[in-house]
Design a protein around this motif. Structure first.
Motif, PDB file in Angstrom:
ATOM      1  N   VAL A 257       0.838  -1.199   0.000  1.00  0.00           N
ATOM      2  CA  VAL A 257       0.000   0.000   0.000  1.00  0.00           C
ATOM      3  C   VAL A 257       0.875   1.253   0.000  1.00  0.00           C
ATOM      4  O   VAL A 257       0.574   2.231  -0.698  1.00  0.00           O
ATOM      5  CB  VAL A 257      -0.980  -0.005   1.198  1.00  0.00           C
ATOM      6  CG1 VAL A 257      -1.624   1.352   1.393  1.00  0.00           C
ATOM      7  CG2 VAL A 257      -2.047  -1.076   0.999  1.00  0.00           C
ATOM      8  N   GLU A 258       1.970   1.223   0.737  1.00  0.00           N
ATOM      9  CA  GLU A 258       2.895   2.366   0.746  1.00  0.00           C
ATOM     10  C   GLU A 258       3.502   2.572  -0.642  1.00  0.00           C
ATOM     11  O   GLU A 258       3.627   3.714  -1.099  1.00  0.00           O
ATOM     12  CB  GLU A 258       3.983   2.155   1.795  1.00  0.00           C
ATOM     13  CG  GLU A 258       4.950   3.302   1.918  1.00  0.00           C
ATOM     14  CD  GLU A 258       4.317   4.638   2.322  1.00  0.00           C
ATOM     15  OE1 GLU A 258       4.957   5.681   2.075  1.00  0.00           O
ATOM     16  OE2 GLU A 258       3.199   4.650   2.870  1.00  0.00           O
ATOM     17  N   GLU A 259       3.861   1.484  -1.312  1.00  0.00           N
ATOM     18  CA  GLU A 259       4.385   1.603  -2.675  1.00  0.00           C
ATOM     19  C   GLU A 259       3.325   2.173  -3.616  1.00  0.00           C
ATOM     20  O   GLU A 259       3.635   3.003  -4.480  1.00  0.00           O
ATOM     21  CB  GLU A 259       4.876   0.245  -3.178  1.00  0.00           C
ATOM     22  CG  GLU A 259       6.132  -0.227  -2.487  1.00  0.00           C
ATOM     23  CD  GLU A 259       6.569  -1.619  -2.908  1.00  0.00           C
ATOM     24  OE1 GLU A 259       6.040  -2.157  -3.909  1.00  0.00           O
ATOM     25  OE2 GLU A 259       7.446  -2.178  -2.226  1.00  0.00           O
ATOM     26  N   LEU A 260       2.072   1.765  -3.446  1.00  0.00           N
ATOM     27  CA  LEU A 260       0.975   2.292  -4.252  1.00  0.00           C
ATOM     28  C   LEU A 260       0.773   3.778  -3.988  1.00  0.00           C
ATOM     29  O   LEU A 260       0.559   4.564  -4.908  1.00  0.00           O
ATOM     30  CB  LEU A 260      -0.315   1.514  -3.954  1.00  0.00           C
ATOM     31  CG  LEU A 260      -1.591   2.005  -4.628  1.00  0.00           C
ATOM     32  CD1 LEU A 260      -1.485   1.901  -6.142  1.00  0.00           C
ATOM     33  CD2 LEU A 260      -2.782   1.199  -4.119  1.00  0.00           C
ATOM     34  N   ARG A 261       0.872   4.157  -2.716  1.00  0.00           N
ATOM     35  CA  ARG A 261       0.707   5.571  -2.356  1.00  0.00           C
ATOM     36  C   ARG A 261       1.787   6.431  -3.013  1.00  0.00           C
ATOM     37  O   ARG A 261       1.516   7.510  -3.533  1.00  0.00           O
ATOM     38  CB  ARG A 261       0.764   5.740  -0.834  1.00  0.00           C
ATOM     39  CG  ARG A 261       0.405   7.142  -0.354  1.00  0.00           C
ATOM     40  CD  ARG A 261       0.719   7.343   1.118  1.00  0.00           C
ATOM     41  NE  ARG A 261       2.143   7.339   1.387  1.00  0.00           N
ATOM     42  CZ  ARG A 261       2.981   8.317   1.075  1.00  0.00           C
ATOM     43  NH1 ARG A 261       2.555   9.376   0.437  1.00  0.00           N
ATOM     44  NH2 ARG A 261       4.257   8.238   1.383  1.00  0.00           N
ATOM     45  N   LYS A 262       3.019   5.921  -3.019  1.00  0.00           N
ATOM     46  CA  LYS A 262       4.148   6.686  -3.564  1.00  0.00           C
ATOM     47  C   LYS A 262       4.136   6.754  -5.085  1.00  0.00           C
ATOM     48  O   LYS A 262       4.546   7.762  -5.654  1.00  0.00           O
ATOM     49  CB  LYS A 262       5.469   6.067  -3.101  1.00  0.00           C
ATOM     50  CG  LYS A 262       5.768   6.303  -1.647  1.00  0.00           C
ATOM     51  CD  LYS A 262       7.098   5.664  -1.271  1.00  0.00           C
ATOM     52  CE  LYS A 262       7.411   5.898   0.192  1.00  0.00           C
ATOM     53  NZ  LYS A 262       8.656   5.199   0.599  1.00  0.00           N
ATOM     54  N   ALA A 263       3.721   5.667  -5.731  1.00  0.00           N
ATOM     55  CA  ALA A 263       3.767   5.616  -7.197  1.00  0.00           C
ATOM     56  C   ALA A 263       2.581   4.813  -7.727  1.00  0.00           C
ATOM     57  O   ALA A 263       2.709   3.631  -8.037  1.00  0.00           O
ATOM     58  CB  ALA A 263       5.081   4.983  -7.659  1.00  0.00           C
ATOM     59  N   PRO A 264       1.406   5.438  -7.779  1.00  0.00           N
ATOM     60  CA  PRO A 264       0.212   4.712  -8.240  1.00  0.00           C
ATOM     61  C   PRO A 264       0.395   4.137  -9.646  1.00  0.00           C
ATOM     62  O   PRO A 264       0.855   4.832 -10.546  1.00  0.00           O
ATOM     63  CB  PRO A 264      -0.884   5.788  -8.235  1.00  0.00           C
ATOM     64  CG  PRO A 264      -0.380   6.868  -7.346  1.00  0.00           C
ATOM     65  CD  PRO A 264       1.113   6.827  -7.452  1.00  0.00           C
ATOM     66  N   SER A 265       0.074   2.852  -9.778  1.00  0.00           N
ATOM     67  CA  SER A 265       0.147   2.196 -11.081  1.00  0.00           C
ATOM     68  C   SER A 265      -0.705   0.933 -11.028  1.00  0.00           C
ATOM     69  O   SER A 265      -1.048   0.444  -9.947  1.00  0.00           O
ATOM     70  CB  SER A 265       1.594   1.820 -11.431  1.00  0.00           C
ATOM     71  OG  SER A 265       2.059   0.794 -10.576  1.00  0.00           O
ATOM     72  N   VAL A 266      -1.021   0.410 -12.188  1.00  0.00           N
ATOM     73  CA  VAL A 266      -1.782  -0.840 -12.259  1.00  0.00           C
ATOM     74  C   VAL A 266      -0.985  -1.960 -11.603  1.00  0.00           C
ATOM     75  O   VAL A 266      -1.547  -2.818 -10.916  1.00  0.00           O
ATOM     76  CB  VAL A 266      -2.123  -1.185 -13.728  1.00  0.00           C
ATOM     77  CG1 VAL A 266      -2.752  -2.561 -13.831  1.00  0.00           C
ATOM     78  CG2 VAL A 266      -3.048  -0.134 -14.317  1.00  0.00           C
TER      79      VAL A 266
END
Length: 101
Positions: A43-52
């Motif tokens: 989730v932290e990675e998604l927050r930092k760099a949203p991508s599919v």
């Protein structure tokens, strides 16, 4: 050294690169904690760099939590999600509530 839950094929991929890695299998007692920790990481990675790709990583961990920790299949999760959506709605409108005491 911190133990980190990885996808099943990652140790093999790392070995192919000639790097060393120690691998063990999580016990049933620790697996759910490791999955929750992995979810937080994804989730932290998604927050930092949203991508599919990041959404897919979060989904993969959520499916594992449903299966390994709750003992339910993904179909059951989707069924409950759809019931909640019918009763309470989704997030399409982007509504934000401000609560007052």
């Amino acid at each position: 050294m911190e133990r980190k839950l990885v996808r099943d094929k990652v140790p093999e991929l790392i070995a192919r690169e000639g790097r060393l890695i120690s691998v063990s299998k999580a016990s049933e007692d620790e697996l759910c904690d490791l999955l929750i920790k992995k979810l937080e990481e994804e989730v932290e990675e998604l927050r930092k760099a949203p991508s599919v790709e990041e959404v897919a990583d979060v989904l993969e961990v959520l499916e594992a939590i449903a299966s390994k920790c709750l003992g339910v299949g993904w179909d059951e999760v989707l069924k409950v999600k759809n019931i909640k959506r019918a009763e309470r709605g989704g997030f399409e409108e982007g509504l934000v509530a401000k609560y007052f005491a």
